[in-house]
Design a protein around this motif. Structure first.
Motif, short mmCIF file in Angstrom:
data_model
loop_
_atom_site.label_atom_id
_atom_site.label_comp_id
_atom_site.label_asym_id
_atom_site.label_seq_id
_atom_site.Cartn_x
_atom_site.Cartn_y
_atom_site.Cartn_z
N VAL A 1 0.74 -1.26 0.00
CA VAL A 1 0.07 0.14 0.06
C VAL A 1 1.02 1.33 -0.15
CG1 VAL A 1 -1.80 1.27 1.31
CG2 VAL A 1 -2.04 -1.30 1.07
N LEU A 2 1.77 1.28 0.82
CA LEU A 2 2.39 2.66 1.36
C LEU A 2 3.51 2.75 0.09
CD1 LEU A 2 3.27 3.14 5.14
CD2 LEU A 2 1.49 4.35 3.52
N ARG A 3 4.43 1.84 -0.18
CA ARG A 3 5.49 2.03 -1.27
C ARG A 3 4.75 2.52 -2.63
NH1 ARG A 3 9.14 -2.94 -2.16
NH2 ARG A 3 10.51 -2.10 -0.59
N PRO A 4 3.85 2.15 -3.31
CA PRO A 4 3.32 2.82 -4.22
C PRO A 4 2.75 4.08 -4.14
CG PRO A 4 2.34 0.53 -4.41
CD PRO A 4 3.07 0.97 -2.96
N GLN A 5 2.23 4.26 -3.06
CA GLN A 5 1.48 5.66 -2.80
C GLN A 5 2.85 6.87 -2.70
OE1 GLN A 5 -0.48 5.48 0.69
NE2 GLN A 5 -2.45 4.49 -0.21
N LEU A 6 3.95 6.27 -1.84
CA LEU A 6 4.87 7.13 -1.71
C LEU A 6 5.77 7.63 -3.05
CD1 LEU A 6 5.95 5.95 1.80
CD2 LEU A 6 4.72 8.14 1.20
N LEU A 7 5.71 6.43 -3.78
CA LEU A 7 6.45 6.65 -5.34
C LEU A 7 5.79 7.59 -6.02
CD1 LEU A 7 7.47 2.89 -5.83
CD2 LEU A 7 9.23 4.96 -5.35
N GLU A 8 4.54 7.45 -5.90
CA GLU A 8 3.50 8.33 -6.78
C GLU A 8 3.56 9.86 -6.14
OE1 GLU A 8 1.23 9.82 -9.56
OE2 GLU A 8 2.16 8.03 -9.64
N ALA A 9 3.62 9.98 -5.00
CA ALA A 9 3.91 11.43 -4.29
C ALA A 9 5.15 11.96 -4.78
CB ALA A 9 3.88 11.13 -2.97
N VAL A 10 6.35 11.25 -5.09
CA VAL A 10 7.60 11.79 -5.08
C VAL A 10 7.38 12.18 -6.65
CG1 VAL A 10 9.97 11.06 -5.67
CG2 VAL A 10 9.15 10.22 -3.69
N LYS A 11 6.99 11.25 -7.68
CA LYS A 11 6.68 11.43 -9.01
C LYS A 11 5.90 12.87 -9.21
CE LYS A 11 4.50 8.65 -12.02
NZ LYS A 11 4.01 7.41 -12.70
N VAL A 12 4.66 13.08 -8.63
CA VAL A 12 4.15 14.41 -8.57
C VAL A 12 4.65 15.47 -8.31
CG1 VAL A 12 1.93 15.51 -7.50
CG2 VAL A 12 1.72 12.94 -8.34
N ALA A 13 5.42 15.26 -7.21
CA ALA A 13 6.34 16.45 -6.43
C ALA A 13 7.42 16.99 -7.47
CB ALA A 13 6.77 16.22 -4.95
N ARG A 14 7.94 15.96 -7.94
CA ARG A 14 9.04 16.06 -8.89
C ARG A 14 8.58 17.08 -10.28
NH1 ARG A 14 10.84 11.15 -10.83
NH2 ARG A 14 12.07 10.83 -9.17
N GLY A 15 7.16 16.74 -10.32
CA GLY A 15 6.80 17.87 -11.56
C GLY A 15 6.41 19.29 -11.09
N PHE A 16 6.69 19.56 -10.08
CA PHE A 16 6.47 21.14 -9.38
C PHE A 16 7.63 21.92 -9.65
CE2 PHE A 16 3.56 19.42 -5.76
CZ PHE A 16 2.55 19.06 -6.60
N GLY A 17 8.56 21.69 -10.30
CA GLY A 17 9.50 22.51 -10.78
C GLY A 17 11.04 22.30 -10.34
N ASP A 18 11.73 23.37 -10.10
CA ASP A 18 13.18 23.20 -9.67
C ASP A 18 13.39 22.41 -8.33
OD1 ASP A 18 15.72 23.72 -9.27
OD2 ASP A 18 15.58 25.69 -8.71
N LEU A 19 14.16 21.31 -8.61
CA LEU A 19 14.25 20.26 -7.61
C LEU A 19 15.14 21.05 -6.50
CD1 LEU A 19 14.80 17.04 -9.30
CD2 LEU A 19 12.68 17.81 -8.37
N SER A 20 15.92 21.85 -6.57
CA SER A 20 16.83 22.45 -5.52
C SER A 20 15.84 23.26 -4.53
CB SER A 20 17.83 23.34 -6.26
OG SER A 20 17.32 24.45 -6.77
N GLU A 21 14.59 23.72 -5.11
CA GLU A 21 13.91 24.77 -4.26
C GLU A 21 12.56 24.28 -4.19
OE1 GLU A 21 14.09 28.77 -5.67
OE2 GLU A 21 16.02 28.78 -5.81
N ASN A 22 12.38 22.77 -4.09
CA ASN A 22 11.25 22.04 -4.17
C ASN A 22 11.00 21.23 -2.77
OD1 ASN A 22 8.83 20.23 -4.68
ND2 ASN A 22 9.20 19.88 -6.78
#
Length: 167
Positions: A23-44
């Motif tokens: 349950v958690l692993r797929p949810q957390l991987l998806e959260a990382v993927k979504v957050a990666r799309g928010f822009g510059d990783l150094s300030e994300n």
């Protein structure tokens, strides 16, 4: 090194491990993927927080896998007149003129602030196998020790109500 656990400890660990993997692993991987799309990783911040939570989950999975792999199952049964695992034990502390109540549990479930003491702690070791009326001595260090008198032993069992420690 072996971890002395009850069969209920192992069951609870396997349940948590399955939940974290399925349950958690797929949810957390998806959260990382979504957050990666928010822009510059150094300030994300969202990306850093999601990655941190994913890593925390992976660490807990490794911990549980290691505990299960190295476990030695111990019996939580004790003679009817002696203190055993998961029994509620009331003791009298003559030095403080006070009574305390403890439940001796396995190390993965100890919580001293709530009266759940590890069977591997000095108090837990002293209480296991004791009988009503026994005076047990707890040696804290080379210079200090104290006595406790066992007042009552209320037989208990491992019903799974005592949760596993998170770390």
């Amino acid at each position: 090194m072996h971890n002395e656990l009850t069969s209920k400890d192992l069951e609870l660990m396997r349940q948590e491990l399955d939940h974290r993997r399925i349950v958690l692993r797929p949810q957390l991987l998806e959260a990382v993927k979504v957050a990666r799309g928010f822009g510059d990783l150094s300030e994300n911040f969202e990306y850093k927080a999601a990655k941190q939570e994913k890593n925390r989950n992976e660490g807990r999975i490794r911990f549980l896998e290691n505990m299960i792999k190295t476990a030695v199952v111990v019996d939580d049964a004790a003679p009817p007149d002696a203190a055993g695992l998961f029994d509620l034990i009331t003791v009298y502390l003559p030095e403080d003129d006070a009574e305390e109540t403890f439940r001796v549990v396995t190390t993965v479930r100890q919580d001293a602030l709530h009266g759940l003491i590890s069977k591997e702690s000095p108090v837990g070791k002293a209480l296991l196998g004791s009988k009503v009326g026994d005076t047990v001595h707890i040696q804290v260090d080379a210079n200090y020790g104290y006595d406790m008198v066992v007042r009552t032993i209320e037989k208990g069992g491992d019903d799974g109500s005592v949760p596993l420690n998170k770390y």
